[in-house]
Design an enzyme around this catalytic site. Structure first.
Site, PDB file in Angstrom:
ATOM      1  CE  LYS A 129      -4.367   1.267   0.204  1.00 34.10           C
ATOM      2  NZ  LYS A 129      -5.564   0.611  -0.360  1.00 34.10           N
ATOM      3  CG  ASP A 169      -7.293   3.578  -0.869  1.00 33.06           C
ATOM      4  OD1 ASP A 169      -7.887   2.492  -0.816  1.00 33.06           O
ATOM      5  OD2 ASP A 169      -7.271   4.367   0.104  1.00 33.06           O
TER       6      ASP A 169
HETATM    7  P1  NDP Z   1     -12.760   8.063  -2.689  1.00 30.32           P
HETATM    8  O1  NDP Z   1     -11.683   9.044  -2.479  1.00 30.32           O
HETATM    9  O2  NDP Z   1     -13.279   7.865  -4.076  1.00 30.32           O
HETATM   10  O3  NDP Z   1     -14.008   8.396  -1.758  1.00 30.32           O
HETATM   11  C1  NDP Z   1     -13.880   8.422  -0.374  1.00 30.32           C
HETATM   12  C2  NDP Z   1     -15.200   8.907   0.216  1.00 30.32           C
HETATM   13  O4  NDP Z   1     -15.109   8.804   1.626  1.00 30.32           O
HETATM   14  C3  NDP Z   1     -15.496  10.356  -0.085  1.00 30.32           C
HETATM   15  O5  NDP Z   1     -16.886  10.553  -0.136  1.00 30.32           O
HETATM   16  C4  NDP Z   1     -14.893  11.071   1.114  1.00 30.32           C
HETATM   17  O6  NDP Z   1     -15.439  12.334   1.383  1.00 30.32           O
HETATM   18  C5  NDP Z   1     -15.210  10.105   2.227  1.00 30.32           C
HETATM   19  N1  NDP Z   1     -14.204  10.235   3.308  1.00 30.32           N
HETATM   20  C6  NDP Z   1     -12.860  10.121   3.210  1.00 30.32           C
HETATM   21  N2  NDP Z   1     -12.262  10.332   4.400  1.00 30.32           N
HETATM   22  C7  NDP Z   1     -13.264  10.579   5.257  1.00 30.32           C
HETATM   23  C8  NDP Z   1     -13.305  10.880   6.640  1.00 30.32           C
HETATM   24  N3  NDP Z   1     -12.173  10.976   7.370  1.00 30.32           N
HETATM   25  N4  NDP Z   1     -14.517  11.048   7.207  1.00 30.32           N
HETATM   26  C9  NDP Z   1     -15.655  10.960   6.456  1.00 30.32           C
HETATM   27  N5  NDP Z   1     -15.675  10.689   5.145  1.00 30.32           N
HETATM   28  C10 NDP Z   1     -14.505  10.506   4.554  1.00 30.32           C
HETATM   29  O7  NDP Z   1     -12.218   6.684  -2.088  1.00 30.32           O
HETATM   30  P2  NDP Z   1     -12.716   5.201  -2.379  1.00 30.32           P
HETATM   31  O8  NDP Z   1     -14.185   5.181  -2.595  1.00 30.32           O
HETATM   32  O9  NDP Z   1     -11.821   4.642  -3.417  1.00 30.32           O
HETATM   33  O10 NDP Z   1     -12.333   4.461  -1.020  1.00 30.32           O
HETATM   34  C11 NDP Z   1     -13.264   4.356   0.086  1.00 30.32           C
HETATM   35  C12 NDP Z   1     -12.816   3.222   1.004  1.00 30.32           C
HETATM   36  O11 NDP Z   1     -12.798   1.991   0.256  1.00 30.32           O
HETATM   37  C13 NDP Z   1     -11.412   3.359   1.604  1.00 30.32           C
HETATM   38  O12 NDP Z   1     -11.403   2.743   2.878  1.00 30.32           O
HETATM   39  C14 NDP Z   1     -10.552   2.531   0.643  1.00 30.32           C
HETATM   40  O13 NDP Z   1      -9.359   2.084   1.250  1.00 30.32           O
HETATM   41  C15 NDP Z   1     -11.503   1.389   0.356  1.00 30.32           C
HETATM   42  N6  NDP Z   1     -11.234   0.631  -0.863  1.00 30.32           N
HETATM   43  C16 NDP Z   1     -11.208   1.241  -2.097  1.00 30.32           C
HETATM   44  C17 NDP Z   1     -10.985   0.482  -3.226  1.00 30.32           C
HETATM   45  C18 NDP Z   1     -11.043   1.059  -4.599  1.00 30.32           C
HETATM   46  O14 NDP Z   1     -11.002   0.273  -5.583  1.00 30.32           O
HETATM   47  N7  NDP Z   1     -11.182   2.369  -4.772  1.00 30.32           N
HETATM   48  C19 NDP Z   1     -10.705  -0.967  -3.153  1.00 30.32           C
HETATM   49  C20 NDP Z   1     -10.825  -1.507  -1.817  1.00 30.32           C
HETATM   50  C21 NDP Z   1     -11.043  -0.723  -0.736  1.00 30.32           C
HETATM   51  P3  NDP Z   1     -14.633  13.691   1.017  1.00 30.32           P
HETATM   52  O15 NDP Z   1     -14.758  13.825  -0.474  1.00 30.32           O
HETATM   53  O16 NDP Z   1     -15.335  14.760   1.779  1.00 30.32           O
HETATM   54  O17 NDP Z   1     -13.228  13.473   1.477  1.00 30.32           O
END
Ligand code: NDP
Length: 449
Positions: A129, A169
């Site tokens: 990672k 991510d």
């Molecule tokens: P994105 O950046 O596309 O979206 C993240 C979302 O979560 C946004 O809506 C963001 O809001 C919100 N967010 C982030 N940090 C916080 C916080 N501290 N408190 C509240 N909301 C928060 O990321 P992903 O959708 O890609 O990833 C989401 C999760 O899924 C993570 O845990 C990631 O590790 C996991 N994941 C992702 C994969 C992928 O293929 N993308 C694969 C496997 C796991 P804002 O815009 O306001 O920051």
């Protein structure tokens, strides 16, 4: 929870002492090692040659400076990380996260989880990672590009098709992957598509990679519900976040007859009792890169926007937290149980605190961990690597078919492993044990390395 008398306790204590202050890493190690004592009892050889100690120590940790110039001509400095945790099963594989909260402990927790997740897919992937403490919010596209180029100027020496293959991510989507691949190509003079996944279709990306984590989560969830005779049709769902994972989870849930009534970002959440209009969420988030509060402004008084409460206060029957780690606490878990929750699948990595998980398990709620539920993203990255190696391009349908089979296999592996170790329905133990056995056998066969 860990049995104090077993031989894993001193190992766990040593890991806590050697990795001071890395609380998310401690939490992830505690959860995995907490599941392993039945395996070590049946197979003491898996603890030989300090295998567990080696498993919990990354093969390599790289920390580097990222200087870049913002739109005002100011020099900014961020910190970059890549942790190559374990390559027993294949090249290290795992995403890059750009978020101000990123530090070594968070990258190590994510890299550690990734080892077992990748093992569960059955594909030849090690775990790793990376990321940076850079906040992309409010930055122009030019700033993002300069940052990605500076990040790759260092990272390119450490990655490769046979070494370590990053992906996206939080804060890293198709646009950022494109900028990083462009800089890699420029620095190395090689069109090495297998060096990074999540590329767009023009540069060797795979159909369905963007949708894969969310769609995969729903395939897993559907299978899990079926074990108790439930189906998705007619359920009332909450999906937190509104990024890549949340958007495609919501889209697939809606297509299967679920009413999704709430989603969020880091500022607040919306409740739309008519059912979320996912095309509008996509427009706001993917095209305009704006806040979820826009949704309420555009939809008018039928939609509530809430910034001062927890999204988990809204009653629902199924929940897929898909934002970030530890976003769902014990209070939230109690409220969800009281409001009639029947099942929860972690779309994000470790979104539920250990106390929340305990409450769900005690209440008999179906619960599945992120390393199983969200493995569709990395599995489809592996499909992208396969297509790159054979210079093929599969259709969306072929790729999605593969994804759904992989997710059903992961589900069944976790379910059957839990049964085999006398913990029926415990997907946490099932996932940790099944992933561990695969990695442990691969490590043993390689000798002490
Ligand atoms: P994105 O950046 O596309 O979206 C993240 C979302 O979560 C946004 O809506 C963001 O809001 C919100 N967010 C982030 N940090 C916080 C916080 N501290 N408190 C509240 N909301 C928060 O990321 P992903 O959708 O890609 O990833 C989401 C999760 O899924 C993570 O845990 C990631 O590790 C996991 N994941 C992702 C994969 C992928 O293929 N993308 C694969 C496997 C796991 P804002 O815009 O306001 O920051």
């Amino acid at each position: 929870m860990l049995n104090n008398k077993n031989k894993l306790t001193p190992i766990l204590n040593q890991i806590m002492q050697r990795n001071v202050g890395e609380k998310e890493f401690h939490q992830a190690v505690h959860e995995v090692l907490g599941s392993l004592s039945p395996v070590i009892t049946r197979h003491p050889e898996y603890a030989d040659d300090a295998l567990i100690e080696r498993l919990c120590e990354p093969e390599r940790q790289i920390i580097f400076r990222i200087p870049w110039i913002d739109d005002n001509g100011q020099v900014c400095v961020n910190r970059g990380f890549r942790v190559q945790f374990n390559s027993a099963l294949g090249p290290c594989k795992g995403g890059l996260r750009f978020h101000p909260s990123v530090n070594l402990g968070i990258i190590k927790f994510l890299g550690f989880e990734q080892i077992f997740k990748n093992a569960l897919t059955g594909m030849p992937l090690g775990g790793g990672k990376g990321g940076a403490d850079f906040d992309p919010r409010g930055r122009s596209a030019r700033e993002i590009m300069r940052f990605c180029q500076s990040f790759m100027s260092e990272l390119h020496r450490h990655i490769g098709e046979y070494t370590d293959v990053p992906a996206g991510d939080i804060g890293v989507g198709g646009r950022e992957i494109g900028y990083m691949f462009g800089q890699f190509k420029r620095l190395t003079n090689r069109y090495e598509t297998g060096v990074i996944t999540g590329k767009d279709l023009l540069h060797g990306g795979s159909h369905a990679r963007t949708e894969a984590t969310g769609y995969g989560a729903v395939y897993f969830f559907e299978r899990m519900l079926a074990t108790r005779g439930h189906s998705l049709e007619g359920q009332r769902a909450i999906v937190s976040g509104s990024g890549n994972v949340a958007i495609y989870t919501i889209q697939k849930l809606i297509s299967l007859g679920v009413k999704v009534i709430a989603c969020s970002d880091s500022n607040g959440f919306i409740v739309d009792e008519a059912g979320i209009d996912i095309d509008l969420v996509r427009k706001i988030k993917e095209q305009h890169r704006s806040r979820i509060s826009e949704y309420a402004k555009l939809k008018g008084s039928s939609v509530k926007y809430v910034a001062d409460r927890s999204i988990w206060d809204v009653p629902c029957t199924i929940a897929i937290p898909s934002a970030t780690q530890n976003e769902l606490t014990d209070d939230d878990a109690r409220t969800l149980v009281k409001n009639g929750l029947i099942a929860l699948g972690e779309g994000a990595n470790m979104p539920c605190t250990p106390e929340a998980v305990h409450i769900f398990q005690e209440a008999g709620v179906l619960f599945a961990p992120g390393k199983a539920v969200n493995a569709g993203g990395v599995a489809t990255s592996a499909l992208e690597m396969q297509q790159n190696a054979s210079r093929e391009r599969w259709t969306f349908e072929e790729t999605e078919n593969n994804l759904s089979k992989i997710m059903h296999n992961i589900h069944d592996l976790c379910y059957e492993t839990a049964e085999k170790y006398d913990m029926p329905g415990n997907y946490i133990s099932g996932a940790n044990i099944a992933g561990f056995i695969r990695v442990a056998e691969a490590m043993q066969a390689l000798g002490v390395v």
